[in-house]
Write a protein that holds these residues in place. Structure first.
Motif, PDB file in Angstrom:
ATOM      1  N   LEU A  86       0.841  -1.131   0.012  1.00  0.00           N
ATOM      2  CA  LEU A  86       0.019  -0.199  -0.090  1.00  0.00           C
ATOM      3  C   LEU A  86       0.855   1.178   0.044  1.00  0.00           C
ATOM      4  O   LEU A  86       1.633   1.407   0.792  1.00  0.00           O
ATOM      5  CB  LEU A  86      -0.883   0.163   1.384  1.00  0.00           C
ATOM      6  N   LEU A  87       0.565   2.221  -0.955  1.00  0.00           N
ATOM      7  CA  LEU A  87       1.080   3.489  -0.831  1.00  0.00           C
ATOM      8  C   LEU A  87       0.558   4.397   0.251  1.00  0.00           C
ATOM      9  O   LEU A  87      -0.756   4.332   0.331  1.00  0.00           O
ATOM     10  CB  LEU A  87       1.058   4.075  -2.228  1.00  0.00           C
ATOM     11  N   PRO A  88       1.318   5.418   0.849  1.00  0.00           N
ATOM     12  CA  PRO A  88       2.682   5.622   0.823  1.00  0.00           C
ATOM     13  C   PRO A  88       3.772   4.271   1.104  1.00  0.00           C
ATOM     14  O   PRO A  88       3.216   3.651   1.984  1.00  0.00           O
ATOM     15  CB  PRO A  88       2.981   6.839   1.647  1.00  0.00           C
ATOM     16  N   GLU A  89       4.634   4.183   0.702  1.00  0.00           N
ATOM     17  CA  GLU A  89       5.645   3.093   0.914  1.00  0.00           C
ATOM     18  C   GLU A  89       7.161   3.739   0.850  1.00  0.00           C
ATOM     19  O   GLU A  89       7.321   4.460  -0.038  1.00  0.00           O
ATOM     20  CB  GLU A  89       5.605   2.110  -0.366  1.00  0.00           C
ATOM     21  N   THR A  90       7.805   3.547   1.775  1.00  0.00           N
ATOM     22  CA  THR A  90       9.060   4.201   2.114  1.00  0.00           C
ATOM     23  C   THR A  90      10.364   3.113   2.303  1.00  0.00           C
ATOM     24  O   THR A  90       9.998   2.246   2.837  1.00  0.00           O
ATOM     25  CB  THR A  90       9.198   4.915   3.401  1.00  0.00           C
ATOM     26  N   TYR A  91      11.505   3.490   1.650  1.00  0.00           N
ATOM     27  CA  TYR A  91      12.639   2.654   2.087  1.00  0.00           C
ATOM     28  C   TYR A  91      13.751   3.357   2.422  1.00  0.00           C
ATOM     29  O   TYR A  91      13.916   4.669   2.287  1.00  0.00           O
ATOM     30  CB  TYR A  91      13.056   2.212   0.586  1.00  0.00           C
ATOM     31  N   PHE A 100      14.314   6.509  -0.339  1.00  0.00           N
ATOM     32  CA  PHE A 100      13.635   6.868  -1.516  1.00  0.00           C
ATOM     33  C   PHE A 100      12.065   6.179  -1.172  1.00  0.00           C
ATOM     34  O   PHE A 100      11.849   5.511  -0.191  1.00  0.00           O
ATOM     35  CB  PHE A 100      13.638   6.262  -2.913  1.00  0.00           C
ATOM     36  N   GLY A 101      10.914   6.716  -1.790  1.00  0.00           N
ATOM     37  CA  GLY A 101       9.677   6.292  -1.468  1.00  0.00           C
ATOM     38  C   GLY A 101       8.510   6.481  -2.623  1.00  0.00           C
ATOM     39  O   GLY A 101       8.867   7.296  -3.506  1.00  0.00           O
ATOM     40  N   TYR A 102       7.558   6.034  -2.206  1.00  0.00           N
ATOM     41  CA  TYR A 102       6.530   6.419  -3.306  1.00  0.00           C
ATOM     42  C   TYR A 102       5.201   6.888  -2.452  1.00  0.00           C
ATOM     43  O   TYR A 102       5.071   6.464  -1.375  1.00  0.00           O
ATOM     44  CB  TYR A 102       5.822   5.182  -3.889  1.00  0.00           C
ATOM     45  N   LYS A 103       4.418   8.061  -3.098  1.00  0.00           N
ATOM     46  CA  LYS A 103       3.417   8.711  -2.328  1.00  0.00           C
ATOM     47  C   LYS A 103       2.448   8.847  -3.405  1.00  0.00           C
ATOM     48  O   LYS A 103       2.747   8.768  -4.508  1.00  0.00           O
ATOM     49  CB  LYS A 103       3.958   9.699  -1.679  1.00  0.00           C
ATOM     50  N   ASN A 104       1.119   9.010  -3.006  1.00  0.00           N
ATOM     51  CA  ASN A 104       0.152   9.124  -3.989  1.00  0.00           C
ATOM     52  C   ASN A 104      -0.914  10.060  -3.478  1.00  0.00           C
ATOM     53  O   ASN A 104      -1.043  10.516  -2.100  1.00  0.00           O
ATOM     54  CB  ASN A 104      -0.735   7.904  -4.434  1.00  0.00           C
ATOM     55  N   ASP A 105      -1.765  10.630  -4.383  1.00  0.00           N
ATOM     56  CA  ASP A 105      -2.912  11.506  -4.203  1.00  0.00           C
ATOM     57  C   ASP A 105      -3.813  11.261  -5.304  1.00  0.00           C
ATOM     58  O   ASP A 105      -3.402  10.758  -6.196  1.00  0.00           O
ATOM     59  CB  ASP A 105      -2.722  13.083  -3.876  1.00  0.00           C
ATOM     60  N   PHE A 106      -5.131  11.583  -4.847  1.00  0.00           N
ATOM     61  CA  PHE A 106      -6.035  11.344  -6.028  1.00  0.00           C
ATOM     62  C   PHE A 106      -7.148  12.307  -6.313  1.00  0.00           C
ATOM     63  O   PHE A 106      -7.465  13.075  -5.338  1.00  0.00           O
ATOM     64  CB  PHE A 106      -6.703   9.783  -5.988  1.00  0.00           C
ATOM     65  N   THR A 107      -7.869  12.274  -7.482  1.00  0.00           N
ATOM     66  CA  THR A 107      -8.961  12.948  -7.687  1.00  0.00           C
ATOM     67  C   THR A 107     -10.051  12.064  -7.963  1.00  0.00           C
ATOM     68  O   THR A 107      -9.780  11.175  -8.066  1.00  0.00           O
ATOM     69  CB  THR A 107      -8.874  13.808  -8.857  1.00  0.00           C
TER      70      THR A 107
END
Length: 175
Positions: A86-91, A100-107
């Motif tokens: 599941l995002l957000p995902e952090t390393y 680094f990591g992955y993050k998201n937002d949505f509309t």
């Protein structure tokens, strides 16, 4: 005599009309049976300097603004099946500082995924190129109906099972 017959007919009519009762039936249809959860899979997602390490995943159709959107990244797999994170995902580095990591937002129309961190250009292609993401849309109604029940949103399989999502019906979208 005509007056008596008319009077009796009038009284009989009133008695018949009184026996006709109009009953209103109120249907309380608060359950939304036509709203379903959806899963969209996006493959071949690349993060590079040319797209500023960001990617928009356009939805096949607009969703309701009240819907919940969960974004998962395929992080690996094995004999037990795929591993979805599941995002957000952090390393982190070994010294526990952010790598680094992955993050998201949505509309209602898309989800934006950002790859962030240090030295993204030097990051292994295994984390930047040909990534696969799944977007799970859960209608807001389910949030109300799940009172007293909990689901671990970090566990993709548990989410799919909890909301009764048929994985054979998810839509694959190639970026």
């Amino acid at each position: 005599m005509k007056k008596i017959i008319l009077f009796v007919a009038l009284i009989s009519g009133m008695m018949v009309m009184q026996s006709c009762v109009r009953e209103e039936v109120v249907v309380d249809d608060t359950v939304d049976y036509d709203t379903i959860s959806e899963v969209w899979e996006y493959s071949n997602v690349d993060f590079h300097a040319g797209n500023n390490y960001s990617k928009f995943l356009n939805f096949p159709h607009a969703i309701y603004s009240s819907d919940m959107v969960l974004v998962y990244r395929l992080a690996g797999g094995g004999s037990a099946g795929d591993v979805w994170k599941l995002l957000p995902e952090t390393y982190y580095f070994d010294d526990e500082t952010l790598d680094f990591g992955y993050k998201n937002d949505f509309t209602q129309y898309d989800a934006k995924i950002d790859l962030y961190g240090y030295d993204l250009a030097g990051l292994s292609g295994a984390y930047r190129l040909n990534q696969i993401f799944r977007v799970v849309v859960i209608p807001a109604y389910y949030g109300k109906s799940a009172k007293g029940k909990t689901v671990d949103f970090n566990n993709y399989k548990e989410v799919i099972d909890f909301y009764g999502i048929d994985e054979s019906k998810f839509m694959k979208i190639s970026e």
